[in-house]
Scaffold this motif. Structure first.
Motif, PDB file in Angstrom:
ATOM      1  N   ILE A 100       3.315 -29.841  -5.426  1.00 33.75           N
ATOM      2  CA  ILE A 100       3.280 -29.788  -6.893  1.00 33.75           C
ATOM      3  C   ILE A 100       4.677 -30.029  -7.476  1.00 33.75           C
ATOM      4  CG2 ILE A 100       2.964 -28.208  -8.854  1.00 33.75           C
ATOM      5  CD1 ILE A 100       0.516 -27.073  -7.367  1.00 33.75           C
ATOM      6  N   VAL A 101       5.694 -29.471  -6.838  1.00 29.98           N
ATOM      7  CA  VAL A 101       7.061 -29.643  -7.346  1.00 29.98           C
ATOM      8  C   VAL A 101       7.497 -31.109  -7.213  1.00 29.98           C
ATOM      9  CG1 VAL A 101       9.487 -29.040  -6.926  1.00 29.98           C
ATOM     10  CG2 VAL A 101       7.747 -27.254  -7.075  1.00 29.98           C
ATOM     11  N   LEU A 102       7.100 -31.746  -6.120  1.00 33.39           N
ATOM     12  CA  LEU A 102       7.380 -33.171  -5.964  1.00 33.39           C
ATOM     13  C   LEU A 102       6.737 -33.962  -7.116  1.00 33.39           C
ATOM     14  CD1 LEU A 102       7.272 -35.135  -2.668  1.00 33.39           C
ATOM     15  CD2 LEU A 102       6.323 -36.102  -4.746  1.00 33.39           C
ATOM     16  N   ALA A 103       5.463 -33.641  -7.373  1.00 35.08           N
ATOM     17  CA  ALA A 103       4.749 -34.327  -8.453  1.00 35.08           C
ATOM     18  C   ALA A 103       5.388 -34.027  -9.805  1.00 35.08           C
ATOM     19  CB  ALA A 103       3.282 -33.905  -8.457  1.00 35.08           C
ATOM     20  N   GLN A 104       5.854 -32.795  -9.966  1.00 37.03           N
ATOM     21  CA  GLN A 104       6.485 -32.405 -11.232  1.00 37.03           C
ATOM     22  C   GLN A 104       7.739 -33.236 -11.491  1.00 37.03           C
ATOM     23  OE1 GLN A 104       4.763 -30.430 -13.005  1.00 37.03           O
ATOM     24  NE2 GLN A 104       6.127 -30.287 -14.764  1.00 37.03           N
ATOM     25  N   SER A 105       8.523 -33.442 -10.419  1.00 34.75           N
ATOM     26  CA  SER A 105       9.754 -34.210 -10.563  1.00 34.75           C
ATOM     27  C   SER A 105       9.449 -35.665 -10.932  1.00 34.75           C
ATOM     28  CB  SER A 105      10.560 -34.183  -9.267  1.00 34.75           C
ATOM     29  OG  SER A 105      10.809 -32.842  -8.899  1.00 34.75           O
ATOM     30  N   LEU A 106       8.366 -36.203 -10.390  1.00 38.81           N
ATOM     31  CA  LEU A 106       8.023 -37.601 -10.644  1.00 38.81           C
ATOM     32  C   LEU A 106       7.317 -37.810 -11.970  1.00 38.81           C
ATOM     33  CD1 LEU A 106       6.571 -39.199  -7.391  1.00 38.81           C
ATOM     34  CD2 LEU A 106       8.587 -39.894  -8.682  1.00 38.81           C
ATOM     35  N   LEU A 107       6.371 -36.939 -12.279  1.00 42.43           N
ATOM     36  CA  LEU A 107       5.443 -37.201 -13.388  1.00 42.43           C
ATOM     37  C   LEU A 107       5.639 -36.290 -14.594  1.00 42.43           C
ATOM     38  CD1 LEU A 107       2.254 -37.478 -11.156  1.00 42.43           C
ATOM     39  CD2 LEU A 107       3.518 -39.377 -12.156  1.00 42.43           C
ATOM     40  N   ASP A 108       6.239 -35.129 -14.385  1.00 42.02           N
ATOM     41  CA  ASP A 108       6.476 -34.159 -15.454  1.00 42.02           C
ATOM     42  C   ASP A 108       5.229 -33.843 -16.278  1.00 42.02           C
ATOM     43  OD1 ASP A 108       7.888 -32.434 -17.101  1.00 42.02           O
ATOM     44  OD2 ASP A 108       8.595 -34.032 -18.424  1.00 42.02           O
ATOM     45  N   PRO A 109       4.113 -33.507 -15.632  1.00 40.49           N
ATOM     46  CA  PRO A 109       2.934 -33.135 -16.412  1.00 40.49           C
ATOM     47  C   PRO A 109       3.136 -31.769 -17.069  1.00 40.49           C
ATOM     48  CG  PRO A 109       2.544 -32.687 -14.099  1.00 40.49           C
ATOM     49  CD  PRO A 109       3.905 -33.366 -14.184  1.00 40.49           C
ATOM     50  N   SER A 110       2.404 -31.511 -18.169  1.00 41.94           N
ATOM     51  CA  SER A 110       2.514 -30.179 -18.774  1.00 41.94           C
ATOM     52  C   SER A 110       1.582 -29.197 -18.072  1.00 41.94           C
ATOM     53  CB  SER A 110       2.208 -30.244 -20.264  1.00 41.94           C
ATOM     54  OG  SER A 110       0.919 -30.776 -20.459  1.00 41.94           O
ATOM     55  N   THR A 111       0.522 -29.742 -17.444  1.00 43.75           N
ATOM     56  CA  THR A 111      -0.473 -28.871 -16.816  1.00 43.75           C
ATOM     57  C   THR A 111      -0.876 -29.421 -15.452  1.00 43.75           C
ATOM     58  OG1 THR A 111      -1.325 -28.314 -19.014  1.00 43.75           O
ATOM     59  CG2 THR A 111      -2.765 -27.828 -17.151  1.00 43.75           C
ATOM     60  N   VAL A 112      -1.007 -28.529 -14.496  1.00 44.29           N
ATOM     61  CA  VAL A 112      -1.558 -28.897 -13.192  1.00 44.29           C
ATOM     62  C   VAL A 112      -2.896 -28.169 -13.065  1.00 44.29           C
ATOM     63  CG1 VAL A 112      -1.260 -28.785 -10.685  1.00 44.29           C
ATOM     64  CG2 VAL A 112       0.723 -29.231 -12.151  1.00 44.29           C
ATOM     65  N   ILE A 113      -3.969 -28.946 -12.948  1.00 32.02           N
ATOM     66  CA  ILE A 113      -5.313 -28.375 -12.855  1.00 32.02           C
ATOM     67  C   ILE A 113      -5.726 -28.394 -11.388  1.00 32.02           C
ATOM     68  CG2 ILE A 113      -7.720 -28.603 -13.595  1.00 32.02           C
ATOM     69  CD1 ILE A 113      -6.626 -30.361 -15.946  1.00 32.02           C
ATOM     70  N   VAL A 114      -6.033 -27.222 -10.847  1.00 33.71           N
ATOM     71  CA  VAL A 114      -6.379 -27.146  -9.429  1.00 33.71           C
ATOM     72  C   VAL A 114      -7.858 -26.793  -9.276  1.00 33.71           C
ATOM     73  CG1 VAL A 114      -5.804 -26.103  -7.203  1.00 33.71           C
ATOM     74  CG2 VAL A 114      -4.024 -26.386  -8.944  1.00 33.71           C
ATOM     75  N   GLY A 115      -8.599 -27.665  -8.577  1.00 39.29           N
ATOM     76  CA  GLY A 115     -10.024 -27.432  -8.357  1.00 39.29           C
ATOM     77  C   GLY A 115     -10.375 -27.564  -6.883  1.00 39.29           C
ATOM     78  N   GLY A 116     -11.653 -27.652  -6.603  1.00 40.98           N
ATOM     79  CA  GLY A 116     -12.114 -27.748  -5.216  1.00 40.98           C
ATOM     80  C   GLY A 116     -12.354 -26.378  -4.627  1.00 40.98           C
ATOM     81  N   GLY A 117     -12.904 -26.361  -3.413  1.00 40.20           N
ATOM     82  CA  GLY A 117     -13.327 -25.116  -2.775  1.00 40.20           C
ATOM     83  C   GLY A 117     -12.278 -24.024  -2.740  1.00 40.20           C
ATOM     84  N   LEU A 118     -11.031 -24.401  -2.402  1.00 38.47           N
ATOM     85  CA  LEU A 118      -9.983 -23.386  -2.242  1.00 38.47           C
ATOM     86  C   LEU A 118      -9.654 -22.695  -3.569  1.00 38.47           C
ATOM     87  CD1 LEU A 118      -8.498 -22.546   0.339  1.00 38.47           C
ATOM     88  CD2 LEU A 118      -6.565 -23.927  -0.410  1.00 38.47           C
ATOM     89  N   ALA A 119      -9.813 -23.431  -4.687  1.00 37.14           N
ATOM     90  CA  ALA A 119      -9.492 -22.871  -6.000  1.00 37.14           C
ATOM     91  C   ALA A 119     -10.460 -21.765  -6.388  1.00 37.14           C
ATOM     92  CB  ALA A 119      -9.494 -23.970  -7.053  1.00 37.14           C
ATOM     93  N   GLU A 120     -11.606 -21.705  -5.705  1.00 34.12           N
ATOM     94  CA  GLU A 120     -12.558 -20.642  -6.009  1.00 34.12           C
ATOM     95  C   GLU A 120     -12.029 -19.261  -5.635  1.00 34.12           C
ATOM     96  OE1 GLU A 120     -16.395 -21.947  -4.544  1.00 34.12           O
ATOM     97  OE2 GLU A 120     -16.094 -23.759  -5.759  1.00 34.12           O
ATOM     98  N   ALA A 121     -10.931 -19.215  -4.881  1.00 31.91           N
ATOM     99  CA  ALA A 121     -10.288 -17.935  -4.566  1.00 31.91           C
ATOM    100  C   ALA A 121      -9.652 -17.306  -5.802  1.00 31.91           C
ATOM    101  CB  ALA A 121      -9.248 -18.127  -3.470  1.00 31.91           C
ATOM    102  N   GLY A 122      -9.577 -18.045  -6.913  1.00 35.97           N
ATOM    103  CA  GLY A 122      -9.081 -17.468  -8.177  1.00 35.97           C
ATOM    104  C   GLY A 122      -7.649 -16.983  -8.077  1.00 35.97           C
ATOM    105  N   ASP A 123      -7.407 -15.771  -8.592  1.00 34.90           N
ATOM    106  CA  ASP A 123      -6.043 -15.227  -8.643  1.00 34.90           C
ATOM    107  C   ASP A 123      -5.405 -15.096  -7.261  1.00 34.90           C
ATOM    108  OD1 ASP A 123      -6.122 -15.153 -11.341  1.00 34.90           O
ATOM    109  OD2 ASP A 123      -6.531 -12.990 -11.498  1.00 34.90           O
TER     110      ASP A 123
END
Ligand SMILES: [Zn+2]
Length: 315
Positions: A242-265
């Protein structure tokens, strides 16, 4: 009511909807993809499902759908409507737009407009317009499933790249010389932080061959040290990506989905901390869970169909 067909073709199942112009779902249906019957049968199942959906639309709303959007996995040529390759579904250079457009042709023989989309980028598009990225101009969507895929959202659309590989964050190398990846490289993000990678690592650490990512998350919540170590390894790798992507793209939001994201907090709390810890000059992105779950790609396919119609009007 004006509507379009939205269809997401997955490895095991197809999810479909009839979608109004504002993105609201008018009708939903699911069917198996039938991969075990071979590629020709899969293609026949897609065409039959779309035909039945068109009929459903006519029956419910008195008019035919205006267009269809189809999301498929693998490599696709969006411009020419060709499903180029899918290891999972077995096709090569399948002219899906022509096949579907002809099958769904009107009584005068005019082909129905068909938009073909990549499954994860379609899911990202839907998250951006209707889900967790609503109102966000620049976001990165990451799906943590069997592998890891991503989509770059900019100004209400998804950046596919010059060759259709834009957003493939799963193959960013975060551990040089690390575990071998299906793509041929080593230490790709998906070898460390996909739901499958966590399942494998936890099965090994716990000695239970049936252990999976969900049971790892449960063990983390129960304070199991071995699970915590497995989990943190995945979280750290994901934060590096994510940090690599942040340096390249500078998005304001990173949306994480898929099975692993169901672990929530259990995932998001340490992940946000690990990202923040790594940033130097970059502005921290909001790291949020996806909202649309497994209907995202189908909704995105419908949005692509509506986009296609608006482009035709403008052209
Ligand atoms: Zn890889």
């Amino acid at each position: 009511m004006k509507h379009v067909i939205a269809l997401d073709v997955g490895g095991t199942g197809m999810k479909a909807a009839l979608l109004a112009q504002d993105g609201s779902v008018l009708f939903e249906a699911r069917r198996p993809t039938g991969r075990e019957h071979g590629t020709d049968a899969v293609v026949a199942a897609i065409l039959d499902f779309a035909t039945d959906l068109a009929e459903e639309g006519r029956r419910r709303f008195g008019v035919a759908p205006l267009a269809a959007g189809v999301a498929v996995p693998g490599t696709i040529d969006e411009r020419n409507g060709i499903a180029v390759f899918s290891a999972n579904l077995g096709w090569r250079d399948l002219p899906l737009r022509t096949l579907l457009g002809g099958r769904l042709a009107g009584p005068d023989g005019t082909a129905m407009p068909v938009a073909l989309g990549h499954d994860v980028r379609s899911g990202g598009l839907a998250e951006g317009r209707l889900g967790a990225g609503r109102g966000v101009d620049r976001f990165l969507f990451i799906a943590l499933g069997t592998g890891i895929a991503g989509a770059i959202g900019i100004g209400g659309r998804i950046e596919a790249g010059a060759h259709g590989y834009g957003g493939e964050i799963g193959h960013v190398v975060v551990r040089p010389g690390g575990p071998p990846c299906g793509c041929g490289a080593r230490g790709c993000l998906e070898t460390l932080a996909s739901a499958s990678a966590v399942s494998r690592a936890w099965a090994e650490a716990s000695g239970d061959p049936d252990a999976d990512a969900a049971s790892c998350a449960a063990a983390v919540d129960a304070g199991d040290d071995r699970a915590l170590a497995v989990w943190q390894r995945a979280v750290d790798a994901l934060a590096d990506g994510i940090v690599l992507a942040q340096s390249l793209l500078d998005p304001s939001t990173v949306i994480v989905g898929g099975g692993l994201a169901e672990a929530g907090d259990t995932l998001f709390t340490p992940l946000r901390a690990a990202v923040t810890e790594r940033l130097t000059f970059q502005m921290p992105p909001k790291v949020v869970p996806a909202m649309l779950k497994d209907t995202a790609a189908s909704l995105g396919a419908g949005l692509l169909a509506w986009d296609l119609l608006s482009m035709e009007v403008t052209a």
